[in-house]
Enzyme design. Structure first.
Site, mmCIF file in Angstrom:
data_model
loop_
_atom_site.group_PDB
_atom_site.id
_atom_site.type_symbol
_atom_site.label_atom_id
_atom_site.label_comp_id
_atom_site.label_asym_id
_atom_site.label_seq_id
_atom_site.Cartn_x
_atom_site.Cartn_y
_atom_site.Cartn_z
ATOM 1 N N GLU A 1 0.842 -1.190 0.000
ATOM 2 C CA GLU A 1 0.000 0.000 0.000
ATOM 3 C C GLU A 1 0.880 1.245 0.000
ATOM 4 O O GLU A 1 0.428 2.340 0.294
ATOM 5 C CB GLU A 1 -0.983 -0.013 1.174
ATOM 6 N N CYS B 1 -3.481 -3.336 4.459
ATOM 7 C CA CYS B 1 -2.589 -4.365 5.020
ATOM 8 C C CYS B 1 -3.025 -5.778 4.646
ATOM 9 O O CYS B 1 -2.365 -6.744 5.017
ATOM 10 C CB CYS B 1 -2.520 -4.232 6.535
ATOM 11 N N HIS C 1 -2.620 -9.669 12.431
ATOM 12 C CA HIS C 1 -2.025 -8.452 11.875
ATOM 13 C C HIS C 1 -1.622 -7.564 13.059
ATOM 14 O O HIS C 1 -2.403 -7.373 13.991
ATOM 15 C CB HIS C 1 -3.025 -7.723 10.969
HETATM 16 N N1 CAA Z 1 1.278 4.045 30.762
HETATM 17 C C1 CAA Z 1 0.610 2.935 30.343
HETATM 18 N N2 CAA Z 1 -0.385 2.963 29.411
HETATM 19 C C2 CAA Z 1 -0.708 4.158 28.894
HETATM 20 C C3 CAA Z 1 -0.065 5.352 29.293
HETATM 21 C C4 CAA Z 1 0.972 5.252 30.276
HETATM 22 N N3 CAA Z 1 1.637 6.335 30.684
HETATM 23 N N4 CAA Z 1 -0.614 6.360 28.604
HETATM 24 C C5 CAA Z 1 -1.566 5.844 27.816
HETATM 25 N N5 CAA Z 1 -1.633 4.504 27.976
HETATM 26 C C6 CAA Z 1 -2.506 3.544 27.291
HETATM 27 C C7 CAA Z 1 -3.920 4.021 27.113
HETATM 28 O O1 CAA Z 1 -4.698 3.760 28.271
HETATM 29 C C8 CAA Z 1 -4.365 3.210 25.926
HETATM 30 O O2 CAA Z 1 -4.718 1.913 26.347
HETATM 31 P P1 CAA Z 1 -6.043 1.197 25.795
HETATM 32 O O3 CAA Z 1 -5.914 1.153 24.299
HETATM 33 O O4 CAA Z 1 -6.014 -0.146 26.393
HETATM 34 O O5 CAA Z 1 -7.193 2.054 26.214
HETATM 35 C C9 CAA Z 1 -3.097 3.101 25.095
HETATM 36 O O6 CAA Z 1 -2.013 3.412 25.962
HETATM 37 C C10 CAA Z 1 -3.053 4.047 23.926
HETATM 38 O O7 CAA Z 1 -3.291 5.339 24.393
HETATM 39 P P2 CAA Z 1 -4.306 6.300 23.625
HETATM 40 O O8 CAA Z 1 -5.557 5.541 23.328
HETATM 41 O O9 CAA Z 1 -4.419 7.580 24.324
HETATM 42 O O10 CAA Z 1 -3.437 6.484 22.297
HETATM 43 P P3 CAA Z 1 -3.697 7.381 21.038
HETATM 44 O O11 CAA Z 1 -5.117 7.759 20.900
HETATM 45 O O12 CAA Z 1 -2.679 8.452 21.020
HETATM 46 O O13 CAA Z 1 -3.304 6.374 19.873
HETATM 47 C C11 CAA Z 1 -4.001 4.744 18.292
HETATM 48 C C12 CAA Z 1 -3.693 5.034 19.764
HETATM 49 C C13 CAA Z 1 -5.331 5.399 17.951
HETATM 50 C C14 CAA Z 1 -4.070 3.265 18.063
HETATM 51 C C15 CAA Z 1 -2.887 5.378 17.415
HETATM 52 O O14 CAA Z 1 -1.656 4.775 17.672
HETATM 53 C C16 CAA Z 1 -3.168 5.304 15.932
HETATM 54 O O15 CAA Z 1 -3.917 6.105 15.381
HETATM 55 N N6 CAA Z 1 -2.487 4.340 15.209
HETATM 56 C C17 CAA Z 1 -2.664 4.178 13.777
HETATM 57 C C18 CAA Z 1 -3.900 3.373 13.436
HETATM 58 C C19 CAA Z 1 -3.782 1.927 13.816
HETATM 59 O O16 CAA Z 1 -2.724 1.357 13.933
HETATM 60 N N7 CAA Z 1 -4.942 1.276 13.973
HETATM 61 C C20 CAA Z 1 -4.989 -0.154 14.267
HETATM 62 C C21 CAA Z 1 -6.192 -0.824 13.673
HETATM 63 S S1 CAA Z 1 -6.219 -0.538 11.892
HETATM 64 C C22 CAA Z 1 -5.046 -1.609 11.270
HETATM 65 O O17 CAA Z 1 -4.655 -2.525 11.911
HETATM 66 C C23 CAA Z 1 -4.523 -1.364 9.883
HETATM 67 C C24 CAA Z 1 -3.170 -0.727 9.995
HETATM 68 O O18 CAA Z 1 -2.165 -1.409 9.972
HETATM 69 C C25 CAA Z 1 -3.129 0.737 10.139
#
Ligand code: CAA
Length: 387
Positions: free
Chosen positions: A81, A113, A235
Site C-alpha cells: 500500500e 494491510c 495483523h
Molecule cells: N502508561 C501505560 N499505558 C498508557 C499510558 C501510560 N503512561 N498512557 C496511555 N496509555 C494507554 C492508554 O490507556 C491506551 O490503552 P487502551 O488502548 O487499552 O485504552 C493506550 O495506551 C493508547 O493510548 P491512547 O488511546 O491515548 O493512544 P492514542 O489515541 O494516542 O493512539 C491509536 C492510539 C489510535 C491506536 C494510534 O496509535 C493510531 O492512530 N495508530 C494508527 C492506526 C492503527 O494502527 N490502527 C490499528 C487498527 S487498523 C489496522 O490494523 C490497519 C493498519 O495497519 C493501520
C-alpha cells in the site's frame, strides 16, 4: 485433494535505522510507558530516503533466490500500500534488480494491510492447479503518518518474501477460510498524499469486529474450533492491538485458558514487531516469522492461525500446518542480525529522513544511507532508478 501447497521458504527485511520510542516520547513530552506498555512498541524501523518498497523487497527475496533456480519462478505477487507508481507494478523494478526470468508474471496487489494474505491465498490456488509453478509472494510497506498525528507512534517498515510451492518445507496452507469486507473509512491514503489518514480509535474497533466476523465464517467453513489451533498470528499494527485481538477471540469462544496459557499461544509472534513497528501488509508475516524464530519447542505439525486485517476494510482468517523439518530451512540468523545491526536515529535525523522521503515530486540524487546491496538512487525524468 492430497497435494500440499504452501510456504516453502520465508525471509524478511527491514531498514538499517530505527527510532527508539524513548527518544520519541521525550521529544513529544509524553510518558514513555504509553508506548512501551499502552501501545506495546519499543522501536520503529525507519527507512532512509534511498530505501523504498522495491529495495526492501529485493533484500527480502535475495536469500531465497540463492537457494533455488531463479529461472523456475513463474509469478511474483507484490502486495503493497506504499505504491511508487500509479500504473507500473513495483515487481517489475524488482524483476530487473534480481534478474528474474522473462517467462514470469508480475502483478501488484492492493488492499491496505490485507493484500499479502490475498497474494498468499491466490498463489496457493494457482500452484494447486499447476503444481510445477513456484510463486514469490512479497509484502512490502513503509508505514508513514503525519507528524504529531496519533499514528506517528505506530510507524515502521519491512518486507516479507515467501516462496509458494507444492510439498512446502515450512507451512502447508489449509483449505477453507473466513473472509469479510465492509466499506468503512478508518484508514486511507488519497492519491495526492504520501502519508496515511486514520481515524485511529475507530480503526481499532473495526479491526476487532472484523476478527469476529471472519472467525464465524472460518468456523462455518472448516468446522474447526479454537482448541484446534496451537498458535495465533494476528495483523500487528502495534503489538497491543494483537493482544486485544487475542483477548477478543478468547472471550468470543469462552476460553477457559489461564492468562499464561493464552499468552503463550500468541506472544512469540509479537517479539519482532515490537522492535520493527508496523509494516502494513508484511506485518502479519513478520509476526509469523517471529513465531518460527522464537518458539523454542519444535512446531512440527502444529496448526497456526492467521488473521489479516486491511483497513477500509477487508479481513481474512485462515490456518496452516507447520511441516516437520521446517527448522532446517529457517533464516532466523539473518532476521536477528538485521534487527540488531540497525543504527539508532536521534530525533533531528528522524525528521530529516521523514521530509527527504517526500521524493515523489522532485528529481534527486539521494545520499547513500541505505547500507544494503539494493538501493533506490532517485528519480530522473520521472523515472525511478535503482542499483
Ligand atoms: N502508561 C501505560 N499505558 C498508557 C499510558 C501510560 N503512561 N498512557 C496511555 N496509555 C494507554 C492508554 O490507556 C491506551 O490503552 P487502551 O488502548 O487499552 O485504552 C493506550 O495506551 C493508547 O493510548 P491512547 O488511546 O491515548 O493512544 P492514542 O489515541 O494516542 O493512539 C491509536 C492510539 C489510535 C491506536 C494510534 O496509535 C493510531 O492512530 N495508530 C494508527 C492506526 C492503527 O494502527 N490502527 C490499528 C487498527 S487498523 C489496522 O490494523 C490497519 C493498519 O495497519 C493501520
Amino acid at each position: 485433494d492430497i497435494m500440499k501447497v504452501g510456504i516453502d521458504l520465508i525471509h524478511f527485511a527491514t531498514s538499517d535505522y530505527f527510532l527508539g520510542m524513548d527518544t520519541f516520547a521525550q521529544e513529544k513530552g509524553i510518558d514513555v510507558n504509553k508506548y512501551y506498555v499502552g501501545i506495546g512498541q519499543e522501536k520503529m524501523s525507519i527507512a532512509p530516503p534511498d530505501e523504498d518498497i522495491v529495495s526492501l523487497a529485493a533484500k527480502a527475496v535475495e536469500p531465497i533466490l540463492q537457494q533455488i533456480d531463479r529461472a523456475q519462478i513463474t509469478a511474483v505477487m507484490f502486495a503493497t500500500e506504499t505504491g511508487i507508481d500509479q500504473s507500473k507494478s513495483a515487481g517489475v523494478f524488482l524483476h530487473k534488480l534480481l534478474n528474474l526470468p522473462s517467462r514470469c508474471r508480475m502483478i501488484e496487489l492492493k488492499h491496505a494491510c490485507y493484500a499479502g494474505a490475498a497474494g498468499l491465498q491466490m498463489a496457493t490456488a494457482l500452484v494447486k492447479v499447476n503444481p510445477q509453478e513456484k510463486i514469490l509472494v512479497i509484502a512490502a510497506d513503509i508505514a508513514k503518518y503525519d507528524q504529531d498525528s496519533s499514528g506517528e507512534a505506530t510507524q515502521g517498515c519491512g518486507a516479507v518474501a515467501m516462496l509458494i510451492t507444492q510439498n512446502p518445507r515450512i507451512l502447508e496452507i489449509e483449505p477453507g477460510s473466513g473472509y469479510f469486507t465492509d466499506d468503512v473509512m478508518d484508514f486511507w491514503r488519497p492519491n495526492h498524499r504520501n502519508t496515511a489518514l486514520v481515524d485511529g480509535k475507530y480503526s481499532t474497533k473495526v479491526y476487532l469486529s472484523s476478527l469476529k466476523h471472519t472467525w464465524e465464517h472460518f468456523t462455518e467453513q472448516t468446522g474447526r474450533v479454537f482448541e484446534d489451533i496451537d498458535y495465533f498470528c494476528y495483523h500487528i499494527p502495534f503489538t497491543k492491538m494483537a493482544d486485544k485481538a487475542h483477548q477478543t477471540l478468547l472471550k468470543k469462544v469462552n476460553s477457559q485458558l489461564d492468562k499464561a496459557q493464552a499468552d503463550a499461544k500468541t506472544l512469540p509472534s509479537q517479539i519482532y514487531n515490537r522492535i520493527i513497528g508496523n509494516s502494513y501488509s508484511a506485518s502479519l508475516f513478520v509476526g509469523f516469522i517471529s513465531l518460527l524464530d522464537n518458539v523454542k519447542d519444535r512446531l512440527d505439525n502444529k496448526r497456526i492461525s492467521f488473521f489479516s486485517y486491511g483497513s477500509g476494510c477487508v479481513a481474512e482468517f485462515f490456518t496452516g500446518v507447520i511441516q516437520p523439518g521446517y527448522q532446517t530451512v529457517l533464516m532466523s540468523e539473518s532476521h536477528r542480525q538485521q534487527i540488531a545491526q540497525r543504527t539508532e536515529l536521534d530525533y533531528p535525523t528522524y525528521i530529516d529522513f521523514y521530509y527527504k522521503t517526500d521524493y515523489a515530486q522532485s528529481d534527486l540524487a539521494l545520499p547513500q544511507l541505505n547500507k544494503g546491496r539494493f538501493r533506490f538512487c532517485g528519480i530522473e525524468q520521472d523515472k525511478r532508478l535503482y542499483t
